[in-house]
Design an enzyme around this catalytic site. Sequence first.
Site, PDB file in Angstrom:
ATOM      1  N   HIS A  12       0.853  -1.198   0.000  1.00 48.53           N
ATOM      2  CA  HIS A  12       0.000   0.000   0.000  1.00 48.53           C
ATOM      3  C   HIS A  12       0.884   1.242   0.000  1.00 48.53           C
ATOM      4  CE1 HIS A  12      -4.039   1.834   1.081  1.00 48.53           C
ATOM      5  NE2 HIS A  12      -3.209   2.856   1.257  1.00 48.53           N
ATOM      6  N   HIS A  14       1.194   4.934  -2.240  1.00 49.35           N
ATOM      7  CA  HIS A  14       0.710   5.823  -3.292  1.00 49.35           C
ATOM      8  C   HIS A  14       1.908   6.440  -4.009  1.00 49.35           C
ATOM      9  CE1 HIS A  14      -3.577   5.815  -2.195  1.00 49.35           C
ATOM     10  NE2 HIS A  14      -3.114   5.576  -0.978  1.00 49.35           N
ATOM     11  N   HIS A 192      -9.773   1.378  -0.686  1.00 45.20           N
ATOM     12  CA  HIS A 192      -9.665   1.994   0.637  1.00 45.20           C
ATOM     13  C   HIS A 192     -11.022   1.920   1.342  1.00 45.20           C
ATOM     14  CE1 HIS A 192      -5.975   3.514  -1.008  1.00 45.20           C
ATOM     15  NE2 HIS A 192      -5.725   4.327  -0.002  1.00 45.20           N
ATOM     16  N   GLU A 195     -11.163   3.264   7.087  1.00 48.95           N
ATOM     17  CA  GLU A 195     -10.230   4.264   7.622  1.00 48.95           C
ATOM     18  C   GLU A 195     -11.117   5.337   8.245  1.00 48.95           C
ATOM     19  OE1 GLU A 195      -6.407   6.975   6.143  1.00 48.95           O
ATOM     20  OE2 GLU A 195      -7.896   6.333   4.677  1.00 48.95           O
ATOM     21  N   ASP A 273       1.850   3.942   3.138  1.00 50.02           N
ATOM     22  CA  ASP A 273       0.814   4.810   2.588  1.00 50.02           C
ATOM     23  C   ASP A 273       1.421   5.959   1.771  1.00 50.02           C
ATOM     24  OD1 ASP A 273      -1.779   5.565   2.086  1.00 50.02           O
ATOM     25  OD2 ASP A 273      -2.195   6.342   4.085  1.00 50.02           O
ATOM     26  N   ASP A 274       1.724   7.064   2.418  1.00 47.56           N
ATOM     27  CA  ASP A 274       2.346   8.244   1.793  1.00 47.56           C
ATOM     28  C   ASP A 274       3.496   8.670   2.711  1.00 47.56           C
ATOM     29  OD1 ASP A 274       0.062   8.947  -0.296  1.00 47.56           O
ATOM     30  OD2 ASP A 274      -0.926   8.617   1.633  1.00 47.56           O
TER      31      ASP A 274
END
Length: 328
Positions: A12, A14, A192, A195, A273-274
């Site tokens: 995961h 981005h 997604h 969350e 994630d980021d």
Amino acid sequence: MSVMDLPKVELHLHHEGAAPPAFIRQLAFEKKVDLSRIIADDGSYAFENFVHFLQVYEAATSVLQSPEDFARLTRAILEQSAEQGVVYCESFLSPDFCGGGDVAAWREYLQAIQETALKAEADLGIILRGIVTPVRHFGPEQAKRTALCAAETAGDWIVGLGMGGDEGQGHQGDFAYAFDMAREAGLRLTTHAGEFGGPDSVWEAIRDLNVERIGHGVRAIEDSKLIEELVARQITLEVCPGSNVVLGLYPSLGEHPIARLRDAGVRVTVSTDDPPFFHTTMRREYDMLSQTFGWDESDFRALNQTAAEAAFCDTATKERVMKLLETS
């Protein structure tokens, strides 16, 4: 061996969200774009909450304007991932940011990204595969265009369709057409959910999109029936603990449910994630999980085994990844 030094699988990540701030600042300088409003005094990305994060994300992405820009970005991402011990990564790529959802333009961007990834694989030993990603708050009609891009380029390198963006916009089922299109093209599916959307969004993802992985999914802990469903279906969660804490989903890692989900039999994995937005890395995630929950080498090897099994790549690539995980 320190758990931080283990070979790792990340499911995961981005693509644009992994862009180092210094890289984005350099591109902005070259293109004479003023991004000072999204950069803090210490050089990091500056945002106040999840919605603002999405706005900052899209502002940073605005300087990525050509296939060459994405080729440079891909190299930067893979260099930093390799430094973290990542041997296999699946990255979320959005044709919305790579040609505006036009199939012909997307092919040009994809060629530049894939060529760079294959060179990095030879140079650095890290394997990258792509998951095409509609942006939820761009709406279902745009998602159909994105899914067409995915279907037209499905194969050994583009391996899945996912969906990111603002969970508060619409419902998972609104995007069923796009996901059906990708499924018919042979792509694997994730989205997604769980969350900010809560456990109901996970139920929607399972019922309406029939996905086999969930991005985040941590709020499933709030619904015991949902946990039973995840275990029964062997659905894998792409958990990003550091992201969840920074965005305020949980006040601390100690209160994060990843350990409880795992203990309940849910298949969990660990990703960033980021990472530059959330001041994290894969090594940091492993270190903090080890310190917080007492996880040792055997726990992280099991997590990576789960991640490799849940990867969307073909069987031959998966066998290569398994061997890489066993090399140390």
